[in-house]
Motif scaffolding. Structure first.
Motif, PDB file in Angstrom:
ATOM      1  N   ILE A  83      -2.016   0.445  -5.994  1.00 38.01           N
ATOM      2  CA  ILE A  83      -2.049   0.670  -4.665  1.00 38.01           C
ATOM      3  C   ILE A  83      -1.649  -0.283  -3.738  1.00 38.01           C
ATOM      4  CG2 ILE A  83      -3.875   1.258  -2.914  1.00 38.01           C
ATOM      5  CD1 ILE A  83      -5.833   2.618  -4.792  1.00 38.01           C
ATOM      6  N   LEU A  84      -1.863  -1.579  -4.230  1.00 36.28           N
ATOM      7  CA  LEU A  84      -1.398  -2.468  -3.282  1.00 36.28           C
ATOM      8  C   LEU A  84       0.145  -2.767  -3.676  1.00 36.28           C
ATOM      9  CD1 LEU A  84      -2.094  -5.073  -1.597  1.00 36.28           C
ATOM     10  CD2 LEU A  84      -2.291  -6.429  -3.631  1.00 36.28           C
ATOM     11  N   CYS A  86       2.170  -0.322  -3.855  1.00 32.14           N
ATOM     12  CA  CYS A  86       2.626   0.537  -2.924  1.00 32.14           C
ATOM     13  C   CYS A  86       2.692   0.444  -1.642  1.00 32.14           C
ATOM     14  CB  CYS A  86       1.815   2.141  -3.087  1.00 32.14           C
ATOM     15  SG  CYS A  86       2.301   2.793  -4.802  1.00 32.14           S
ATOM     16  N   ALA A  87       1.518  -0.377  -1.099  1.00 23.98           N
ATOM     17  CA  ALA A  87       1.395  -0.867   0.102  1.00 23.98           C
ATOM     18  C   ALA A  87       2.516  -2.019   0.472  1.00 23.98           C
ATOM     19  CB  ALA A  87      -0.008  -1.407   0.355  1.00 23.98           C
ATOM     20  N   GLN A 112      -0.664   7.349  -2.200  1.00 20.58           N
ATOM     21  CA  GLN A 112      -1.272   6.324  -3.541  1.00 20.58           C
ATOM     22  C   GLN A 112      -1.971   5.405  -2.592  1.00 20.58           C
ATOM     23  OE1 GLN A 112       1.069   5.461  -6.911  1.00 20.58           O
ATOM     24  NE2 GLN A 112       2.673   6.625  -5.706  1.00 20.58           N
ATOM     25  N   THR A 113      -1.727   4.828  -1.387  1.00 20.77           N
ATOM     26  CA  THR A 113      -2.344   3.951  -0.440  1.00 20.77           C
ATOM     27  C   THR A 113      -3.724   4.212  -0.129  1.00 20.77           C
ATOM     28  OG1 THR A 113      -1.150   4.442   1.642  1.00 20.77           O
ATOM     29  CG2 THR A 113      -0.042   2.836   0.175  1.00 20.77           C
ATOM     30  N   TYR A 116      -7.977   4.800  -3.066  1.00 23.69           N
ATOM     31  CA  TYR A 116      -8.844   3.810  -3.292  1.00 23.69           C
ATOM     32  C   TYR A 116     -10.292   4.264  -3.713  1.00 23.69           C
ATOM     33  CZ  TYR A 116     -10.190   4.112   1.617  1.00 23.69           C
ATOM     34  OH  TYR A 116     -10.407   4.781   2.945  1.00 23.69           O
ATOM     35  N   MET A 216      -0.811  -0.797   8.595  1.00 21.91           N
ATOM     36  CA  MET A 216      -0.337  -0.969   7.225  1.00 21.91           C
ATOM     37  C   MET A 216      -0.764  -2.251   6.679  1.00 21.91           C
ATOM     38  SD  MET A 216       0.934   1.379   4.952  1.00 21.91           S
ATOM     39  CE  MET A 216      -0.248   0.718   3.588  1.00 21.91           C
ATOM     40  N   GLN A 219      -4.525  -2.279   6.270  1.00 20.55           N
ATOM     41  CA  GLN A 219      -5.015  -1.607   5.011  1.00 20.55           C
ATOM     42  C   GLN A 219      -4.524  -2.336   3.520  1.00 20.55           C
ATOM     43  OE1 GLN A 219      -6.510   1.131   4.761  1.00 20.55           O
ATOM     44  NE2 GLN A 219      -5.941   2.124   2.969  1.00 20.55           N
ATOM     45  N   SER A 220      -3.603  -3.129   3.748  1.00 24.34           N
ATOM     46  CA  SER A 220      -3.064  -4.115   2.370  1.00 24.34           C
ATOM     47  C   SER A 220      -3.886  -5.205   2.422  1.00 24.34           C
ATOM     48  CB  SER A 220      -1.613  -4.612   2.723  1.00 24.34           C
ATOM     49  OG  SER A 220      -0.566  -3.466   3.228  1.00 24.34           O
ATOM     50  N   ILE A 223      -7.091  -3.726   0.852  1.00 22.54           N
ATOM     51  CA  ILE A 223      -7.122  -3.513  -0.634  1.00 22.54           C
ATOM     52  C   ILE A 223      -6.787  -4.820  -1.317  1.00 22.54           C
ATOM     53  CG2 ILE A 223      -5.392  -2.772  -2.320  1.00 22.54           C
ATOM     54  CD1 ILE A 223      -4.571  -0.709   0.015  1.00 22.54           C
TER      55      ILE A 223
END
Length: 249
Positions: A83-84, A86-87, A112-113, A116, A216, A219-220, A223
């Motif tokens: 996920i990370l 993709c971010a 995908q982000t 979680y 974003m 969010q990153s 994660i």
């Protein structure tokens, strides 16, 4: 046997041997006391032996539970690192021209982000150990300390997940709802629509927006923060498994 001792005492009294009677009585008391002490010692040995068996069983169950949890946790860590990744790909694409953006499946990356998940390990053995009051059966001070640390790490992990979920629910999803097609994104999630929105939409404008970059970025960070908490749990698991291996041997 009791009638035998009584007859001896009776004979001594009848023969007028009072001093010998008292000596005999004292000796009899000493024998009784010794018998009681021996019985108590045997009982203690039995209890210690039972406690040792219980400890071995508890430690063996802890070892099995934490090894099973570790396998599951490693999958969670792997999933969230993806996920990370993709971010980070999205962050690198923000500000790029349309011809570059068109080379990527942006909706899939966004989906995908959002994928979680909260981690909840099996706690059956640990909770039973605490509720039954048998924690004191564990002779290893180090193992008991590791179990207390495990509880602390679990709380920290849950707090970090709630932070991630709060950012996702309060910042990331509201922004996407206004500026992206959730149907296109959900096409790569649980809903799997298998077709895109019929409305006119383009992700290009969103990838030129500083607000999207900021959202974003948050969010990153969340994660990554959650991954660190999961890795902290893994380290705690490794120490418990190591300690249970020592104790079980």
């Amino acid at each position: 046997m009791i009638k035998f001792f009584r007859q001896i005492r009776k004979n001594l009294l009848e023969e007028g041997k009072t001093s010998k009677y008292f000596k005999y009585a004292i000796g009899e008391i000493i024998l009784v006391v010794i018998g009681i002490l021996i019985a108590l010692q045997i009982n203690n040995w039995n209890n210690e032996s039972g406690n040792k068996r219980d400890e071995q069983r508890i430690v063996k169950n802890l070892n099995f539970e934490f090894k099973k949890n570790r396998v599951n946790l490693q999958e969670y860590i792997k999933h969230h690192k993806k996920i990370l990744s993709c971010a980070k790909d999205i962050m690198n694409l923000i500000g790029e021209p349309k011809e570059i953006l068109d080379k990527y499946n942006l909706d899939s990356l966004l989906a995908q982000t959002l994928d979680y998940r909260t981690y909840k390990p099996s706690q059956a053995v640990v909770l039973d150990l605490i509720s039954s009051g048998k924690l004191n059966l564990i002779s290893s001070d180090s193992l008991r300390a590791q179990l207390f640390e495990w509880s602390s790490k679990l709380e920290e992990n849950q707090e970090n997940y709630l932070t991630l979920d709060e950012i996702g629910q309060d910042l990331f999803l509201p922004y996407l709802s206004k500026n992206a097609s959730m149907k296109n994104i959900d096409n790569y999630g649980l809903l799997q629509w298998n077709n895109k929105t019929k409305l006119k939409h383009d992700n290009y404008g969103m990838f030129q927006d500083i607000e999207f970059e900021n959202v974003m970025d948050n969010q990153s960070w969340a994660i990554l923060n959650y991954i660190k908490a999961l890795e902290g749990l893994e380290n705690a698991m490794d120490r418990i498994i190591e300690e249970t291996n020592k104790t079980f041997k």
